[in-house]
Write a protein that holds these residues in place. Sequence first.
Motif, PDB file in Angstrom:
ATOM      1  N   PHE A 190       9.077  -6.686  -3.756  1.00  0.00           N
ATOM      2  CA  PHE A 190       8.397  -7.265  -2.602  1.00  0.00           C
ATOM      3  C   PHE A 190       7.810  -8.643  -2.852  1.00  0.00           C
ATOM      4  N   VAL A 244      -2.500  -4.849  -2.387  1.00  0.00           N
ATOM      5  CA  VAL A 244      -2.808  -4.002  -3.542  1.00  0.00           C
ATOM      6  C   VAL A 244      -3.163  -4.939  -4.689  1.00  0.00           C
ATOM      7  N   ILE A 301       7.612  -2.027  -8.760  1.00  0.00           N
ATOM      8  CA  ILE A 301       8.336  -2.113  -7.483  1.00  0.00           C
ATOM      9  C   ILE A 301       7.695  -3.166  -6.585  1.00  0.00           C
ATOM     10  N   GLU A 320       2.757   5.960  -3.973  1.00  0.00           N
ATOM     11  CA  GLU A 320       3.808   6.689  -4.699  1.00  0.00           C
ATOM     12  C   GLU A 320       4.104   8.051  -4.070  1.00  0.00           C
ATOM     13  N   VAL A 330       3.880   1.577  -1.271  1.00  0.00           N
ATOM     14  CA  VAL A 330       4.448   1.799  -2.622  1.00  0.00           C
ATOM     15  C   VAL A 330       3.371   2.351  -3.549  1.00  0.00           C
ATOM     16  N   LYS A 331       2.157   1.789  -3.393  1.00  0.00           N
ATOM     17  CA  LYS A 331       1.064   2.172  -4.288  1.00  0.00           C
ATOM     18  C   LYS A 331       0.710   3.665  -4.145  1.00  0.00           C
ATOM     19  N   GLN A 361       0.824  -1.206   0.000  1.00  0.00           N
ATOM     20  CA  GLN A 361       0.000   0.000   0.000  1.00  0.00           C
ATOM     21  C   GLN A 361       0.861   1.260   0.000  1.00  0.00           C
ATOM     22  N   SER A 398      11.904  -0.055  -1.410  1.00  0.00           N
ATOM     23  CA  SER A 398      10.747   0.476  -2.116  1.00  0.00           C
ATOM     24  C   SER A 398      11.148   1.514  -3.157  1.00  0.00           C
ATOM     25  N   GLY A 399      12.369   2.006  -3.048  1.00  0.00           N
ATOM     26  CA  GLY A 399      12.804   3.016  -3.991  1.00  0.00           C
ATOM     27  C   GLY A 399      12.220   4.390  -3.696  1.00  0.00           C
TER      28      GLY A 399
END
Lengths: 336, 377, 352
Positions: free
Chosen positions: C63, C34, C58, B158, B155-156, B153, B178-179
Amino acid sequence: MIGSAKILELKNLQIGYTIGKKQASALLPPISLFVKAGEFVAVVGPNGAGKSTLLRTLTALQKPLDGEIFLMGNELQSYTASERALLISIVLTDHPDDFFLKAEDIVATGRYPYIDFWARLKARDREIIAQSMELCGITHLIGRTLISLSDGERQKVMIAKALAQDTPIIILDEPAAFLDYPSKIELMQLLRKLTTEQGKAILFSSHDLDLVLRTADRLWMISHDQPLVDNVPEQLVLSGTINKYFDRKELKYNPHLAHFMPTSTHGKRFFIKSDNLESKWVRNAFLRKGFLPASIDDAEILITFADENFIVEYSNEQYIYKTIETLINEIHIFNS
Amino acid sequence: MTYKNGLLPILFLSIFFSFSCKSSFQENKISAGEELKLPDYAIGFSVLCKGNLRQLSIHSPWNNGSNLNVYYLWPDSLPIPDSLRLETVILTPVRNIVALSATQWGPLLKLGMDSIIKGVSESRFIQNETIKNMLKSGALIDVAADGVYKMEQLVKLEPDLVLYSPDPMGISSSLQRSGIKLLAWPDYFETNPLGRAEWIKVLGLLVQKEVKANQIFDSIALSYNHLKALTKTVAEKPQIFADKAFAGQWYVPGGKSYMAEIFKDAGANYVFSDNNEHASFPLDIETILAKSKNADYWRIAQATDFEYSYEDLARENELYRAFEAFKNKRIIFCNTAKTAYFEQSPMEPHLLLADFIAILHPELLPDHIPVYHTILR
Amino acid sequence: MEVQKKFRRSFILMFSSVFLLLILFLLNLLWGSVSISFNDVFAVMTGSYEGVSSANIIIIEQFRFPQAVTATFAGAGLAVAGLLMQTLFRNPLADPSILGISAGASLGVALLLLSTGMVSGQALISFGWISHVGIILASFAGAMLVLVLITILSKRLMNMVSLLIAGIMIAYVAGAIVGIIKYFSHKEDLHAFVIWGLGSFSNVGLSQIPFFIIAVSLGLIASVLLMKPLNLMLLGEKYARNLGLNVKHYQTILLLVAGFLTAVITAYAGPIAFIGLAVPHLARNLFRSSDHKLLIPSTIIIGAALTLFCNLIARLPGFEGSLPVNSITSLIGAPVVVWIIIKRQQLYSRSA
């Protein structure tokens, strides 16, 4: 077949345990013996005399304290474990307890010393496994797990494994210990068959003297304090050696009766005049009840089986019974 | 992440820009065109100004001289110079942020930046109505519960930036993977009460509200220092100790800790002020009893649903009765379930201080309305 | 006939297990908090990335994929370690944690937390990413230390039951020391230790995956090479020795392989319970065999599949990945163990 070659030879062998680093405690006086091909030899002695220790030492599971063991002419210790696996096979008192180990799996392990790294059985191996099971009469047990078998069947599976191992000698520790009487006899017949038909040397231990006297070719009698005696069973009985090794105050081996008898002296003496099947079992009943067998002159009680009647003469009276059961029901009269 | 090329663009840029930063940071010249701005009270961060460029360094609270993060803040309204490495640049104002603790989203609310908060953590414990409403409406989501990140979540979302409390092992490792740009927020290592509040300035930089952030902080500092000055002249400093055993362990605030500072500034004498620990440390109850038996005040913070009493306290441990502060009913109590102590007090050290002064020296603040602390009844 | 039927049954079972494993692996890539479409997952896995948002890339690459790979190899490795130990000790309840190897790993981590705190007076966190590597090394060192101890003890102690008891005692001692260390630790480090203790397959990043796979594969390959001695060991030590096996030698090798697998996996994923205990029993019951030629590959596959399944449950919508995987493996593994004990009881009473 090796004929009468010495398969196993013991020279001044001392067995026992080393306690700590130096102290050695020998269980038996030094032993010098041998076993030949086709021989069926029993190691007997009272419980705790060292039978298992002797067998463990002979199978290289335990080191001797002193002396030498020769297997097929070479020192036992000079063989590698995998070389030994081709010469000696064993059957022990404790069995594998894995739940899914099947009869044929166990027999197959007998071939492990012969097969490759990946444990792949070749056609020849499968053939030997099938033959071994056939010989032991357990072909019908294929697919059954070891733990679901009776003690006798389990013992046969382990013997089939030893057969599959294809060694000149098989050593068995108390193979008959937990079996019922018919199974014991059956097992002994199987082992005997292996010595005669396959030329195997078989060495087994037992505390059951009755059984080994009936079945073994030779007996090794051991006890803590006397040198090992090696002879045919008949000679051991006739020379009275048996009683020296199974020394119990209340019990003696009776060579006439071929079993152990109480040595008590307070029972009434009896003699059976007739000689037929009924007479034999009357004797059994009197012995069982503590009466002592005696000669006709010595006896206080005289028994005859005649005209379908059991006649007992005792203190100048005569008792007549129609059946052995009625006699036994009143047998206490003759001991008063 | 490495920053070995970090200084080159700075030097390069310094040729082009020679404006100076205007703020309430202490100014400290390093070289031509550069200004090192150290915070007035905080020790956890510093800013190097070079025209429009701000180099934000978050210092390691553990290793002197090393940094947890170094970022270059660049206004996104200007063209980005090629020399700025992208991964170490934060374009300001940040429009999309995950603020994991109340000391991060709290100042953002004060700066009126509610809408940029996209993620928070441990939402079960959040008391703030604005955040609660945003959670309810879905304007922001909870991205960590019980110390475990919901990475997918997160990462999503952003986000431009995740503000996190530095914590060892897996947590920061999965965050790093996660970058997403991460900014360590070790504000809780500040032992100066104003130092903790001063972190609002970092948020001011990130959202380009430096002036407003400085104003807010300056007014807090003004009130705090005013209150602190009041206690300078007190004749008698009452003795105070703090906290209680929890699961057999009594952690007391270190002699150089945040709480010890508050006690000192409130005109009290903390019984363990000689101690050199910056954080809480465990002591056995007998040692505490020996040192604090005759202390005048005892401060306890605890979350309870009910009206906590002296009897409730004594039921936890009969030994508590031996303390003079217990006998004289002088326990300063903060119910953390009913007040926003954990959430807000770090940004309101002046109110925290006022609470203590009003209790310890009532004559100095006769009209104070307690915010977090009251005498336990 | 009988043999052929048996062979066909094993073949079908093995084939379905592999199929199930692949499905579960795919589900692990598809299923998360997600929602990401199959097409996206497929595009990322085949390296085309076409039309996939960067966030989704990503999530899948950093992950879901590493986590699925970690779960696969950790599950396979732990299950095989359990199988090796059960055969080695001829005890159906032996598993990596019983010999104290997992406890040793915990001790290593706890010692690291304390010693850094004591030496520098600071929490371990201060060392940044080094702390992450440090925890892996510490866990590995702790596990190997217990392993060496167990190996030395195994030479001294004549029988396996004493060794098993020694292992349990080592686990207790390690647990006690961990308890003492916890008492002195910094609060933040304690929190980190608690999180590590929950176990997770998300600790291994994409960059560490190759090392993890190689290390676990080494252990798995070693166990495949041990099939013949393992079969002999089932007969018990004396029979195995009589059949030419150097039992002491192989006991040491088995301990080393099982310990190495446990150490590596515990270091990366934290202590994961019950996989090592339950999976070998599942494999035995499913294939109705104790032949390691069949058990080793089936344990690897079932171990991987079951662990992927547990990982999937832990990420069910609603839990959102915050459910500790250790709880799931325990919830699924413990009933399996109880079932085995009951079944054994029945088998015993039937055979008696």
